[in-house]
Motif scaffolding. Structure first.
Motif, PDB file in Angstrom:
ATOM      1  N   THR A  85      -1.434  -1.230  -4.292  1.00  0.00           N
ATOM      2  CA  THR A  85      -2.488  -0.218  -4.368  1.00  0.00           C
ATOM      3  C   THR A  85      -2.032   1.016  -3.601  1.00  0.00           C
ATOM      4  OG1 THR A  85      -4.901   0.038  -4.188  1.00  0.00           O
ATOM      5  CG2 THR A  85      -3.797  -0.992  -2.315  1.00  0.00           C
ATOM      6  N   ASN A  86      -2.882   2.021  -3.508  1.00  0.00           N
ATOM      7  CA  ASN A  86      -2.546   3.247  -2.794  1.00  0.00           C
ATOM      8  C   ASN A  86      -3.653   3.627  -1.814  1.00  0.00           C
ATOM      9  OD1 ASN A  86       0.028   4.431  -3.766  1.00  0.00           O
ATOM     10  ND2 ASN A  86      -0.962   4.326  -5.773  1.00  0.00           N
ATOM     11  N   CYS A  87      -3.290   4.434  -0.802  1.00  0.00           N
ATOM     12  CA  CYS A  87      -4.293   4.926   0.160  1.00  0.00           C
ATOM     13  C   CYS A  87      -5.321   5.799  -0.538  1.00  0.00           C
ATOM     14  CB  CYS A  87      -3.633   5.777   1.244  1.00  0.00           C
ATOM     15  SG  CYS A  87      -2.517   4.871   2.303  1.00  0.00           S
ATOM     16  N   VAL A  95       0.846  -1.197   0.000  1.00  0.00           N
ATOM     17  CA  VAL A  95       0.000   0.000   0.000  1.00  0.00           C
ATOM     18  C   VAL A  95       0.880   1.244   0.000  1.00  0.00           C
ATOM     19  CG1 VAL A  95      -1.846   1.264   1.172  1.00  0.00           C
ATOM     20  CG2 VAL A  95      -1.812  -1.237   1.272  1.00  0.00           C
ATOM     21  N   GLY A  96       0.780   2.020  -1.086  1.00  0.00           N
ATOM     22  CA  GLY A  96       1.521   3.282  -1.188  1.00  0.00           C
ATOM     23  C   GLY A  96       0.641   4.449  -0.781  1.00  0.00           C
ATOM     24  N   GLU A  97       1.138   5.646  -1.097  1.00  0.00           N
ATOM     25  CA  GLU A  97       0.449   6.859  -0.652  1.00  0.00           C
ATOM     26  C   GLU A  97      -0.638   7.301  -1.650  1.00  0.00           C
ATOM     27  OE1 GLU A  97       3.249   9.876   0.553  1.00  0.00           O
ATOM     28  OE2 GLU A  97       1.994  11.425  -0.324  1.00  0.00           O
ATOM     29  N   ALA A  98      -0.197   7.680  -2.812  1.00  0.00           N
ATOM     30  CA  ALA A  98      -1.117   8.204  -3.829  1.00  0.00           C
ATOM     31  C   ALA A  98      -0.391   8.161  -5.171  1.00  0.00           C
ATOM     32  CB  ALA A  98      -1.499   9.640  -3.497  1.00  0.00           C
ATOM     33  N   PRO A  99      -1.133   8.122  -6.265  1.00  0.00           N
ATOM     34  CA  PRO A  99      -0.465   8.121  -7.570  1.00  0.00           C
ATOM     35  C   PRO A  99       0.316   9.408  -7.795  1.00  0.00           C
ATOM     36  CG  PRO A  99      -2.862   7.734  -7.780  1.00  0.00           C
ATOM     37  CD  PRO A  99      -2.603   8.110  -6.374  1.00  0.00           C
ATOM     38  N   GLY A 100       1.444   9.288  -8.492  1.00  0.00           N
ATOM     39  CA  GLY A 100       2.196  10.458  -8.944  1.00  0.00           C
ATOM     40  C   GLY A 100       1.898  10.699 -10.417  1.00  0.00           C
ATOM     41  N   LYS A 101       2.765  11.471 -11.056  1.00  0.00           N
ATOM     42  CA  LYS A 101       2.539  11.869 -12.449  1.00  0.00           C
ATOM     43  C   LYS A 101       2.457  10.651 -13.388  1.00  0.00           C
ATOM     44  CE  LYS A 101       4.560  15.101 -15.799  1.00  0.00           C
ATOM     45  NZ  LYS A 101       4.868  14.247 -16.948  1.00  0.00           N
ATOM     46  N   ASN A 102       3.458   9.755 -13.261  1.00  0.00           N
ATOM     47  CA  ASN A 102       3.497   8.599 -14.172  1.00  0.00           C
ATOM     48  C   ASN A 102       2.287   7.695 -13.979  1.00  0.00           C
ATOM     49  OD1 ASN A 102       6.238   8.943 -15.379  1.00  0.00           O
ATOM     50  ND2 ASN A 102       6.823   8.816 -13.232  1.00  0.00           N
ATOM     51  N   GLU A 103       1.939   7.497 -12.703  1.00  0.00           N
ATOM     52  CA  GLU A 103       0.809   6.616 -12.393  1.00  0.00           C
ATOM     53  C   GLU A 103      -0.487   7.209 -12.930  1.00  0.00           C
ATOM     54  OE1 GLU A 103       3.145   7.582 -10.111  1.00  0.00           O
ATOM     55  OE2 GLU A 103       4.234   5.679 -10.101  1.00  0.00           O
ATOM     56  N   ASP A 104      -0.601   8.521 -12.775  1.00  0.00           N
ATOM     57  CA  ASP A 104      -1.792   9.237 -13.252  1.00  0.00           C
ATOM     58  C   ASP A 104      -1.923   9.109 -14.776  1.00  0.00           C
ATOM     59  OD1 ASP A 104      -3.963  11.293 -12.835  1.00  0.00           O
ATOM     60  OD2 ASP A 104      -2.628  12.432 -14.161  1.00  0.00           O
ATOM     61  N   LYS A 162      -1.793   3.054 -13.574  1.00  0.00           N
ATOM     62  CA  LYS A 162      -1.357   1.920 -12.742  1.00  0.00           C
ATOM     63  C   LYS A 162      -0.470   2.426 -11.616  1.00  0.00           C
ATOM     64  CE  LYS A 162      -1.458  -2.046 -15.735  1.00  0.00           C
ATOM     65  NZ  LYS A 162      -0.792  -3.212 -16.228  1.00  0.00           N
ATOM     66  N   PRO A 163      -0.542   1.792 -10.439  1.00  0.00           N
ATOM     67  CA  PRO A 163       0.293   2.252  -9.326  1.00  0.00           C
ATOM     68  C   PRO A 163       1.764   1.873  -9.524  1.00  0.00           C
ATOM     69  CG  PRO A 163      -1.048   0.370  -8.643  1.00  0.00           C
ATOM     70  CD  PRO A 163      -1.439   0.694 -10.050  1.00  0.00           C
ATOM     71  N   PHE A 164       2.642   2.728  -9.017  1.00  0.00           N
ATOM     72  CA  PHE A 164       4.087   2.457  -8.990  1.00  0.00           C
ATOM     73  C   PHE A 164       4.659   2.036 -10.356  1.00  0.00           C
ATOM     74  CE2 PHE A 164       3.062   2.469  -4.515  1.00  0.00           C
ATOM     75  CZ  PHE A 164       4.173   3.083  -3.944  1.00  0.00           C
ATOM     76  N   VAL A 165       4.481   2.913 -11.328  1.00  0.00           N
ATOM     77  CA  VAL A 165       5.087   2.644 -12.640  1.00  0.00           C
ATOM     78  C   VAL A 165       6.269   3.588 -12.924  1.00  0.00           C
ATOM     79  CG1 VAL A 165       3.065   1.621 -13.756  1.00  0.00           C
ATOM     80  CG2 VAL A 165       3.327   4.104 -13.767  1.00  0.00           C
TER      81      VAL A 165
END
Ligand code: URA
Length: 195
Positions: A79-81, A39-48, A52-55
């Motif tokens: 997944t993310n929070c 479990v991560g925090e939230a999507p960043g730019k790449n994920e957005d 997909k999470p953590f790409v």
């Protein structure tokens, strides 16, 4: 209307700022019956962008460590929070975390993992519901009521922490190895290599 289909949130407008900042909702990824759920925090730019999470870079760090213990993304769920990218990558607010909590609880309930691994401070504090000193506590396990059951929560550094501070690499590696051990998961590839 806010709604889930299986493990996926298909529509949600609970957080007005995130509705503005996201290009899409980033749902969890990986097997629906995984033994380990990160479990991560939230999507960043790449994920957005990719949905997909953590790409991005953090994802590459995680992938290398998974590989080092004989695992791959196909063996774990992640997944993310919070499922929408916050503006300028700010931390999600308490309210945004609370708004997304039901989706995370539902995902944990359905996946029913042996171990939930929190990546970084925000998910650690969100799931343990207390202050967490991640560097000090990394590798520690707590039993927590989550997704309708008492679960093992393993505190882990955020993969990006190892990019800023190489001395954190070892602790990160050890925690990923512990997650694999706790879930009794072995990567098919490494097993083959053993023979
Ligand atoms: N960092 C996170 O916490 N989550 C992601 O999906 C990517 C980077």
């Amino acid at each position: 209307m806010d709604q889930m289909e299986g493990l996926e949130v298909v529509e949600c407008t609970k957080c007005p700022e995130l509705v503005e900042s996201r290009s899409q909702i980033v749902n969890g990824d990986g097997p629906e019956d995984a033994d380990v759920l990160f479990v991560g925090e939230a999507p960043g730019k790449n994920e957005d962008e990719e949905g997909k999470p953590f790409v991005g870079r953090s994802g590459s760090v995680l992938d290398s460590e998974l590989e080092a213990v004989g695992l791959s993304r196909a063996d774990i769920r992640i997944t993310n929070c919070v499922r929408c990218r916050p503006p300028e990558n700010r931390d999600p607010s308490k309210e945004e975390l609370a708004n997304c909590r039901g989706y995370l609880e539902h995902e944990i309930d359905l996946v029913d993992p042996d171990v939930v691994v929190t990546l970084g401070k925000v998910p650690g504090e969100h799931l343990l519901e207390r202050d967490v000193a991640v560097t000090k506590e990394s590798g520690s396990v707590e039993r927590v009521e989550l997704g309708g059951d008492e679960r093992n929560v393993l505190v882990c550094l955020h993969p990006a922490a190892t990019l800023y501070d190489r001395s954190q690499e070892e602790a990160f590696e050890e925690t990923i190895a512990k997650a694999a051990m706790m879930a009794g998961v072995e990567g098919g590839q490494s097993q083959l290599e053993d023979y």
